[in-house]
Design a protein around this motif. Structure first.
Motif, PDB file in Angstrom:
ATOM      1  N   VAL A   1     -20.400  24.352 -56.349  1.00  9.35           N
ATOM      2  CA  VAL A   1     -21.223  25.172 -55.393  1.00  9.35           C
ATOM      3  C   VAL A   1     -20.579  24.594 -54.022  1.00  9.35           C
ATOM      4  O   VAL A   1     -20.051  23.510 -53.953  1.00  9.35           O
ATOM      5  N   LEU A   2     -20.048  26.003 -53.248  1.00  3.72           N
ATOM      6  CA  LEU A   2     -19.325  25.748 -52.265  1.00  3.72           C
ATOM      7  C   LEU A   2     -20.085  25.520 -50.795  1.00  3.72           C
ATOM      8  O   LEU A   2     -21.406  26.276 -51.029  1.00  3.72           O
TER       9      LEU A   2
ATOM     10  N   ASP B   1     -20.464  27.348 -48.463  1.00  2.00           N
ATOM     11  CA  ASP B   1     -20.521  28.468 -47.903  1.00  2.00           C
ATOM     12  C   ASP B   1     -21.616  29.257 -48.726  1.00  2.00           C
ATOM     13  O   ASP B   1     -21.659  30.385 -48.974  1.00  2.00           O
TER      14      ASP B   1
ATOM     15  N   THR C   1     -20.800  30.113 -52.057  1.00  2.00           N
ATOM     16  CA  THR C   1     -20.236  30.541 -53.462  1.00  2.00           C
ATOM     17  C   THR C   1     -20.508  29.233 -54.331  1.00  2.00           C
ATOM     18  O   THR C   1     -20.170  28.032 -54.324  1.00  2.00           O
ATOM     19  N   ARG C   2     -21.050  30.065 -56.034  1.00  2.00           N
ATOM     20  CA  ARG C   2     -21.243  29.752 -56.689  1.00  2.00           C
ATOM     21  C   ARG C   2     -19.767  30.260 -57.771  1.00  2.00           C
ATOM     22  O   ARG C   2     -19.670  30.944 -57.977  1.00  2.00           O
ATOM     23  N   HIS C   3     -19.876  28.350 -59.313  1.00  2.00           N
ATOM     24  CA  HIS C   3     -18.215  29.301 -59.959  1.00  2.00           C
ATOM     25  C   HIS C   3     -19.216  28.158 -61.314  1.00  2.00           C
ATOM     26  O   HIS C   3     -19.423  27.531 -60.926  1.00  2.00           O
TER      27      HIS C   3
ATOM     28  N   VAL D   1     -10.629  30.549 -57.165  1.00  2.00           N
ATOM     29  CA  VAL D   1     -11.035  29.394 -55.488  1.00  2.00           C
ATOM     30  C   VAL D   1     -10.514  28.648 -55.457  1.00  2.00           C
ATOM     31  O   VAL D   1     -10.969  28.925 -53.716  1.00  2.00           O
TER      32      VAL D   1
ATOM     33  N   HIS E   1      -9.738  31.191 -52.669  1.00  2.00           N
ATOM     34  CA  HIS E   1     -11.002  31.235 -51.752  1.00  2.00           C
ATOM     35  C   HIS E   1     -10.766  30.513 -50.607  1.00  2.00           C
ATOM     36  O   HIS E   1     -10.957  30.206 -49.075  1.00  2.00           O
TER      37      HIS E   1
ATOM     38  N   GLY F   1     -18.263  20.262 -51.181  1.00  2.00           N
ATOM     39  CA  GLY F   1     -19.106  20.782 -52.290  1.00  2.00           C
ATOM     40  C   GLY F   1     -18.857  20.069 -53.428  1.00  2.00           C
ATOM     41  O   GLY F   1     -19.383  19.012 -52.739  1.00  2.00           O
TER      42      GLY F   1
END
Length: 382
Positions: free
Chosen positions: A11-12, A14, A16-18, A121, A124, A133
């Motif tokens: 989890v970043l 901003d 963003t999730r991976h 990633v 980004h 993160g």
């Protein structure tokens, strides 16, 4: 090694999730997410204290094939806050390996994630900049999405952090010179890699490894001929005590060599400021121009901050130490990669000439330091 199917999520800040698979220890870790571009040398990267507080993403897709061994670590443990890889090796295929990378991560409690699109990633971060993160693996991967993001955004930013105390030795040690003895050097440990100590000892120095908070009196009592500032993590703008110490070294014209964090502190001691780079330089393939020789070197880097100084010409030190020039420049983005004082015996580079891991193009800098110390000793004894 059997790859896990336990869930994990990156989890970043901003949002963003991976999603991927757990790798290494299970749990939660927070830090600044950065990427390292080396194709090899992951053991040296993981054990480099400069990476404390950072979640490191390897841009090379396949990691772990050579395992981990007991001969190549650069410090006493793995320092990264977390680890991100795309495809961890299923087997260890090197005769020097003593354990798998996965086992080493578990042993040192390093939470990681695998099976995500590391290229996405990286792209980004290159666009948006390094950011906070978190990796949530195992049971933590099931936490509420908003709760995960809240924890990430409440983590401290790298700017403003002073991390030297976390990585430095607590007591002074001495590594004897090898071969013909040149003299003694006080090495201020701000996050030192073992290879730097070995390089100095190999060039005839008794290496006095001192804690990050060493005083000038301790340096003087050690009866050394030179001072070395190591690499290390954190924001150089917070290292006021180390800058004040370095100014006393410069005042007394003691030969000085600094690398990485040490370069930033020399810049501050000379009167320049530092600033945070958008995503930094990390890896073992960074091109740098040595302006003195005109040679382009491929070098090993790990820095998220840089010195703000003119890259062309000679300028006067704002703090009164005479003329100063930028000696090395990064060819990717024109960032200051080295400083040379022309009126006091001091120089520094922003990268890692000990080449652990990485190419040996810049190893000559240890010879340049030895020559500077020898010349100063002759001048003082004349």
């Amino acid at each position: 090694m059997t790859l896990t199917t336990d869930p994990a999520v990156l989890v970043l800040e901003d949002g963003t999730r991976h999603r991927g698979r757990a790798y290494g220890a299970r749990g939660t870790t927070l830090g600044e997410v950065v990427f390292a571009t080396g194709m090899t040398g992951y053991q040296e990267t993981l054990t480099d204290p400069s990476y404390a507080g950072q979640i490191v993403l390897q841009t090379a897709p396949h990691i772990g094939n050579t395992g981990m061994n007991d001969e190549d670590p650069e410090s006493r443990r793995i320092w990264v806050a977390g680890y991100i890889v795309r495809d961890p090796s299923r087997v260890v295929s090197n005769w020097r390996a003593d354990e798998s990378l996965d086992d080493a991560l578990i042993r040192d409690g390093i939470v990681g994630i695998s099976g995500i699109d590391t290229r996405a990633v990286t792209r980004h971060i290159r666009s948006a900049g390094s950011m906070r993160g978190g990796i949530f693996s195992g049971e933590a991967a099931g936490l509420d999405v908003d709760e995960q993001l809240r924890r990430v955004r409440e983590a401290p930013e790298m700017a403003g952090q002073n991390l030297s105390a976390q990585v430095s030795v607590e007591t002074a040690t001495v590594v004897p010179a090898r071969g013909e003895r040149i003299g003694a050097v006080a090495l201020i440990d701000l996050g030192i890699k073992q290879a730097s100590i070995e390089n100095l000892a190999d060039r005839g120095f008794d290496v006095h490894v001192l804690p990050y908070d060493a005083t000038y009196e301790q340096i003087r009592d050690a009866n050394v001929d030179a001072v070395f500032y190591s690499n290390g993590p954190g924001d150089p703008a917070t290292a006021d005590e180390q800058v004040a110490l370095l100014r006393r070294v410069l005042d007394d014209r003691v030969p000085f060599f600094g690398i990485c964090f040490g370069n930033q502190l020399l810049g501050r001691a000379l009167g320049f400021t530092t600033y945070k780079l958008p995503f930094g330089h990390r890896g073992i393939n960074q091109p740098v121009l040595d302006k003195q020789t005109g040679r382009v070197e491929i070098t090993a880097h790990n820095h998220g901050f840089a010195v703000d100084a003119p890259v062309t010409g000679v300028v006067d030190s704002p703090h009164g130490y005479g003329r100063v020039e930028v000696s090395h420049v990064g060819l990717n983005d024109n960032v200051v990669e080295g400083l040379r004082a022309l009126d006091v015996p001091a120089f520094s580079v922003q990268y890692h000439p000990e080449a652990a891991g990485g190419p040996h193009d810049a190893n000559y800098l240890f010879d340049r330091f030895r020559d500077l110390v020898v010349a100063t000793l002759k001048e003082n004894n004349a």
